[in-house]
Design a protein around this motif. Sequence first.
Motif, PDB file in Angstrom:
ATOM      1  N   GLU A   1       0.851  -1.205   0.000  1.00  0.00           N
ATOM      2  CA  GLU A   1       0.000   0.000   0.000  1.00  0.00           C
ATOM      3  C   GLU A   1       0.886   1.254   0.000  1.00  0.00           C
ATOM      4  O   GLU A   1       0.892   2.073   0.923  1.00  0.00           O
TER       5      GLU A   1
ATOM      6  N   SER B   1      -0.204  -1.740  -4.337  1.00  0.00           N
ATOM      7  CA  SER B   1      -1.483  -1.297  -3.779  1.00  0.00           C
ATOM      8  C   SER B   1      -2.579  -2.345  -3.900  1.00  0.00           C
ATOM      9  O   SER B   1      -2.538  -3.219  -4.774  1.00  0.00           O
ATOM     10  N   THR B   2      -3.585  -2.182  -3.043  1.00  0.00           N
ATOM     11  CA  THR B   2      -4.796  -2.983  -3.173  1.00  0.00           C
ATOM     12  C   THR B   2      -5.732  -2.416  -4.228  1.00  0.00           C
ATOM     13  O   THR B   2      -6.555  -3.135  -4.793  1.00  0.00           O
ATOM     14  N   GLY B   3      -5.651  -1.100  -4.434  1.00  0.00           N
ATOM     15  CA  GLY B   3      -6.615  -0.423  -5.286  1.00  0.00           C
ATOM     16  C   GLY B   3      -7.858   0.005  -4.530  1.00  0.00           C
ATOM     17  O   GLY B   3      -8.764   0.608  -5.117  1.00  0.00           O
ATOM     18  N   PHE B   4      -7.892  -0.280  -3.224  1.00  0.00           N
ATOM     19  CA  PHE B   4      -9.059   0.035  -2.416  1.00  0.00           C
ATOM     20  C   PHE B   4      -8.807   1.157  -1.406  1.00  0.00           C
ATOM     21  O   PHE B   4      -9.741   1.627  -0.768  1.00  0.00           O
ATOM     22  N   HIS B   5      -7.561   1.582  -1.222  1.00  0.00           N
ATOM     23  CA  HIS B   5      -7.271   2.577  -0.196  1.00  0.00           C
ATOM     24  C   HIS B   5      -7.559   3.987  -0.722  1.00  0.00           C
ATOM     25  O   HIS B   5      -7.211   4.313  -1.856  1.00  0.00           O
TER      26      HIS B   5
ATOM     27  N   GLY C   1      -3.516   4.583  -5.548  1.00  0.00           N
ATOM     28  CA  GLY C   1      -2.902   3.337  -5.984  1.00  0.00           C
ATOM     29  C   GLY C   1      -1.452   3.500  -6.366  1.00  0.00           C
ATOM     30  O   GLY C   1      -0.677   4.171  -5.688  1.00  0.00           O
TER      31      GLY C   1
ATOM     32  N   SER D   1      -0.241  -1.857  -9.206  1.00  0.00           N
ATOM     33  CA  SER D   1      -1.695  -2.039  -9.261  1.00  0.00           C
ATOM     34  C   SER D   1      -2.378  -0.853  -8.609  1.00  0.00           C
ATOM     35  O   SER D   1      -1.802  -0.174  -7.759  1.00  0.00           O
ATOM     36  N   GLY D   2      -3.595  -0.617  -9.021  1.00  0.00           N
ATOM     37  CA  GLY D   2      -4.380   0.475  -8.463  1.00  0.00           C
ATOM     38  C   GLY D   2      -4.308   1.716  -9.322  1.00  0.00           C
ATOM     39  O   GLY D   2      -3.285   2.386  -9.388  1.00  0.00           O
ATOM     40  N   GLY D   3      -5.395   2.012 -10.029  1.00  0.00           N
ATOM     41  CA  GLY D   3      -5.479   3.241 -10.807  1.00  0.00           C
ATOM     42  C   GLY D   3      -4.845   3.196 -12.181  1.00  0.00           C
ATOM     43  O   GLY D   3      -4.703   4.238 -12.826  1.00  0.00           O
TER      44      GLY D   3
END
Length: 224
Positions: free
Chosen positions: A132, A159-163, A167, A189-191
């Motif tokens: 993250e 990243s999880t992509g959820f925070h 990301g 990962s993420g965004g």
Amino acid sequence: MSRAPLSATELAAMIDHTLLRPEATHDDVATLIAEAQQYGTWSVCVSPVMLPLDLDMGNVHLAVVCGFPSGQHTSTVKATEAREAIAAGADEVDMVINLGLVKEGRWGDVTADIAAVKQAVPDPKILKVIIESAVLTNDEIVRACKAAEGAGADFVKTSTGFHPKGGASVEAVTIMANTVGGRLGIKASGGIRDYQTACAMVDAGATRLGVSSTATILAGAPQA
């Protein structure tokens, strides 16, 4: 001299085609796998509740998240989740680190948490460690990557992509690449939602991409 642009085929081979929405159904996962086979992605990445998959995966690998998305699970729970995923057919496990331990500077405990999961993901299975990065300082990114390497992980992942902090970033991927020096893979990962952003992550050192906008990204690649 800049390298030639990545083709859709080259980029697809680096992609974990991802579906982690809480409302996702088994039919959605079946569609995901069919898309992955069509695009030629490396894997699909799904939630552990979707396993086992009674579906023909073809050449597509299966990645499953663990301790997702908060990382605020005990090491025993994470290890059990990973072990069950491997037993149910997963090739790769993407675990979330304990960010509270990172912020407290308890690096020995961070390493032990990752190592507990790695014991449940024996070679040649792959363990990716989600740090993250958007939540961390540059120094914390470096130390989290070193903890993952020390625990025997195979990849570090942004990243999880959820925070809500965001990301992947080129800066974070660059720091991660400089830290692990090719000894571990790097997953951004993420965004990542377009071809240009995907290529920027690869240029920064990413060796794998976690995306859900696979079709859009690949459509932006130069046409042969």
